[in-house]
Design a protein around this motif. Structure first.
Motif, PDB file in Angstrom:
ATOM      1  N   ASN A   1       0.809  -1.221   0.000  1.00 26.96           N
ATOM      2  CA  ASN A   1       0.000   0.000   0.000  1.00 26.96           C
ATOM      3  C   ASN A   1       0.839   1.267   0.000  1.00 26.96           C
ATOM      4  OD1 ASN A   1      -2.848  -0.586  -0.128  1.00 26.96           O
ATOM      5  ND2 ASN A   1      -2.546  -1.702   1.775  1.00 26.96           N
TER       6      ASN A   1
ATOM      7  N   THR B   1       2.033   4.101  -1.633  1.00 31.30           N
ATOM      8  CA  THR B   1       1.638   4.780  -2.867  1.00 31.30           C
ATOM      9  C   THR B   1       2.811   5.422  -3.586  1.00 31.30           C
ATOM     10  OG1 THR B   1       1.102   6.808  -1.659  1.00 31.30           O
ATOM     11  CG2 THR B   1      -0.692   5.220  -2.011  1.00 31.30           C
TER      12      THR B   1
ATOM     13  N   TYR C   1       2.699   0.200  -6.982  1.00 31.57           N
ATOM     14  CA  TYR C   1       1.351   0.652  -6.667  1.00 31.57           C
ATOM     15  C   TYR C   1       0.670   1.246  -7.905  1.00 31.57           C
ATOM     16  CZ  TYR C   1      -2.475   2.653  -3.941  1.00 31.57           C
ATOM     17  OH  TYR C   1      -3.713   2.966  -3.444  1.00 31.57           O
ATOM     18  N   GLY C   2       1.369   2.132  -8.594  1.00 31.41           N
ATOM     19  CA  GLY C   2       0.814   2.759  -9.792  1.00 31.41           C
ATOM     20  C   GLY C   2       0.667   1.791 -10.951  1.00 31.41           C
TER      21      GLY C   2
ATOM     22  N   SER D   1      -2.336  -0.407 -10.557  1.00 32.50           N
ATOM     23  CA  SER D   1      -3.550   0.336 -10.876  1.00 32.50           C
ATOM     24  C   SER D   1      -3.785   0.378 -12.386  1.00 32.50           C
ATOM     25  CB  SER D   1      -3.453   1.754 -10.305  1.00 32.50           C
ATOM     26  OG  SER D   1      -4.597   2.498 -10.626  1.00 32.50           O
TER      27      SER D   1
ATOM     28  N   GLN E   1      -5.005  -2.984 -13.592  1.00 34.38           N
ATOM     29  CA  GLN E   1      -6.433  -3.148 -13.298  1.00 34.38           C
ATOM     30  C   GLN E   1      -7.294  -2.398 -14.304  1.00 34.38           C
ATOM     31  OE1 GLN E   1      -6.766  -1.966  -9.110  1.00 34.38           O
ATOM     32  NE2 GLN E   1      -7.450  -4.048  -8.676  1.00 34.38           N
ATOM     33  N   ARG E   2      -6.894  -1.179 -14.651  1.00 33.93           N
ATOM     34  CA  ARG E   2      -7.676  -0.397 -15.622  1.00 33.93           C
ATOM     35  C   ARG E   2      -7.759  -1.105 -16.968  1.00 33.93           C
ATOM     36  NH1 ARG E   2      -4.905   4.096 -13.547  1.00 33.93           N
ATOM     37  NH2 ARG E   2      -3.769   4.426 -15.481  1.00 33.93           N
TER      38      ARG E   2
ATOM     39  N   HIS F   1      -5.498  -2.138  -3.689  1.00 33.63           N
ATOM     40  CA  HIS F   1      -6.441  -1.907  -4.794  1.00 33.63           C
ATOM     41  C   HIS F   1      -7.620  -2.875  -4.724  1.00 33.63           C
ATOM     42  CE1 HIS F   1      -3.760   0.992  -6.602  1.00 33.63           C
ATOM     43  NE2 HIS F   1      -2.828   0.099  -6.879  1.00 33.63           N
TER      44      HIS F   1
END
Length: 146
Positions: free
Chosen positions: A37, A39, A44-45, A48, A51-52, A68
């Motif tokens: 976690n 960031t 972390y990025g 993300s 996932q997108r 996430h």
């Protein structure tokens, strides 16, 4: 992308072919080793972004944190379901052991992030029949697929 070392599939494929296959055809479950976690960390990025683009991320970190919205695990061996791609955010000295564990759990591909290079691990992983990418970032590559 063509001719960059650190990417290899089978049968004389181009680097672009291997990257494309891992990102589009290898499977959508990505274990992200080193994801917590925090960031401020690249993992972390990148998770993300994955996932997108429809990937299920599985955080792998000694703290086994939920990141996430996905349950974390302390090691690849602790994940109770199949993993398609192991995305490695640990330093190069530790990455080879992670690649070896990816082979043991039956992953289909290993992706070493930017700055993560281990030629011996690359050779072992390829010899075991997995696709492999080194020193690349899927968050940079996936938007370029078009």
């Amino acid at each position: 992308m063509e001719g960059v070392s650190g990417v290899n599939g089978s049968g004389g494929e181009s680097d672009r072919d291997v990257v494309r296959r891992i990102l589009t055809a290898t499977g959508d479950t990505w274990a992200v080793v080193g994801l917590s976690n925090n960031t401020r960390r690249a993992a972390y990025g990148v998770a993300s972004v994955l996932q997108r683009y429809g990937k299920r991320i599985v955080p792998v970190h000694p703290k086994a944190e939920t990141v996430h919205g996905e349950q974390g695990y302390a090691s690849l061996a602790d994940i109770p379901f199949p993993v398609d791609v192991v995305d490695v955010f640990v330093n190069s000295e530790l990455a080879g052991a992670v690649a070896d564990e990816a082979v043991v759990i039956g992953a289909k591909a290993v992706w070493f992030q930017l700055g993560v290079v281990d030629e011996d691990a690359f050779a072992r992983t390829r010899s075991a029949g997995l696709d492999m990418v080194m020193d690349r970032c899927p968050a940079i590559e996936i938007p370029q697929l078009g």
